[in-house]
Design a protein around this motif. Structure first.
Motif, short mmCIF file in Angstrom:
data_model
loop_
_atom_site.label_atom_id
_atom_site.label_comp_id
_atom_site.label_asym_id
_atom_site.label_seq_id
_atom_site.Cartn_x
_atom_site.Cartn_y
_atom_site.Cartn_z
N LYS A 110 2.76 4.62 0.99
CA LYS A 110 3.28 5.15 2.25
C LYS A 110 4.15 6.36 1.96
N ASP A 125 0.85 -1.19 0.00
CA ASP A 125 0.00 0.00 0.00
C ASP A 125 0.89 1.25 0.00
N HIS A 145 2.36 6.49 -5.28
CA HIS A 145 0.91 6.41 -5.21
C HIS A 145 0.36 5.02 -5.54
N TYR A 188 8.53 5.05 7.82
CA TYR A 188 7.37 5.29 6.97
C TYR A 188 6.13 5.55 7.80
N THR A 189 5.13 6.15 7.15
CA THR A 189 3.83 6.40 7.76
C THR A 189 2.78 6.43 6.66
N GLU A 190 1.58 6.00 7.00
CA GLU A 190 0.48 6.06 6.05
C GLU A 190 -0.26 7.39 6.13
N SER A 191 0.05 8.22 7.14
CA SER A 191 -0.57 9.54 7.29
C SER A 191 0.47 10.61 6.95
N ALA A 192 0.57 10.93 5.69
CA ALA A 192 1.60 11.87 5.24
C ALA A 192 1.21 13.30 5.58
N PRO A 193 2.11 14.09 6.19
CA PRO A 193 1.81 15.50 6.46
C PRO A 193 1.84 16.31 5.17
N ASN A 194 1.08 17.38 5.16
CA ASN A 194 1.08 18.29 4.02
C ASN A 194 2.14 19.36 4.19
N GLN A 231 3.17 21.23 7.54
CA GLN A 231 2.86 20.39 8.69
C GLN A 231 4.10 19.59 9.09
N VAL A 284 5.65 15.96 11.41
CA VAL A 284 5.38 14.63 11.94
C VAL A 284 6.45 14.32 12.98
#
Length: 255
Positions: free
Chosen positions: A127, A125, A205, A221-227, A230, A232
């Protein structure tokens, strides 16, 4: 008795009437002359003011004409300057693009990232991959990204700056595209400046675009990427015990 009283009164009235004198004619003539002189001076002042008004109107008309000419000349100069700047920009951009292509083809650009080889693991998926093993060794400018792709796909690149125990997103690329599998070099639409210690994040993607190995790197890694703008927290990232290494990195000119 009454007649005796009336006669003195009549005589007294006649005497008083005879003593009254007509107004001073010379004084009236002097006042009239003064008024005529004042009127003449006022008329002269009015004539002077009218002359000055005409002169001022003529000056205003001349200034308006000069301003119109200057506006026309300014418009022409601005157009010529804009055309010249556009030509210079296109020329400089072409020179920069040719220089970048030459340096890229000649492997003269600095590369920061993992080895560009196929690896054994595959993500299932998308990341945000943050390469902590390869921070920027110095300040400079990044011009593109290199990666070994398993298949075509799209991705974005982020520059993150360490701030205490967090990573702040200070730049994010437009969506980039890898047109085919294998080792690819893709230029950024706009180069980005970096400082020593900045790290790079990648968001692919489509699953299975890149491969990875474990135990040889330090990609979290993270599945909630900062914009953009922002941050992390580093301790909130996953993969600290996996020591992942991905075949991806950035290139540019670094000091």
């Amino acid at each position: 008795m009454k007649l005796r009283t009336l006669v003195p009164l009549v005589l007294t009235f006649g005497w008083l009437t005879g003593c009254q004198t007509p107004p001073d004619r010379q004084q009236l003539e002097n006042q009239n002359a003064q008024l005529e002189a004042d009127l003449a001076r006022a008329r002269a002042q009015i004539a002077t003011l009218e002359t000055q008004e005409q002169q001022l109107r003529a000056q205003v008309d001349e200034l308006s004409r000069v301003m119109a000419v200057l506006d026309t000349e300014k418009t022409v100069r601005v157009q010529e300057s804009s055309q010249l700047r556009g030509q210079v920009r296109r020329y400089v951009q072409n020179e920069i693009d040719e220089l970048k292509d030459f340096m890229m083809q000649s492997n003269l650009l600095d590369y920061v990232g993992g080895e560009l080889v196929e690896r054994s693991g595959i993500d299932n998926d998308p990341k945000l991959l943050i390469d902590l093993a390869n921070p920027m060794p110095g300040t400079g400018t990044l011009t593109g990204v290199s990666a070994y792709f398993l298949k075509p796909g799209t991705f974005t690149v982020q520059v993150l700056r360490p701030v205490q125990d967090e990573l702040l997103v200070i730049w994010k690329s437009a969506v980039l595209s890898a047109e085919q599998a294998g080792e690819q070099r893709i230029n950024f639409p706009v180069s980005v400046g970096v400082e020593q210690g900045d790290v790079i994040g990648y968001i692919f993607h489509q699953p299975g675009t890149l491969s990875f190995d474990q135990g040889t790197g330090n990609t979290l890694y993270t599945e909630s990427a900062p914009n953009l703008g922002q941050s992390v927290k580093i301790r909130a990232l996953d993969g600290d015990d996996e020591k992942r290494a991905y075949p991806v990195g950035v290139y540019g000119l670094l000091n």
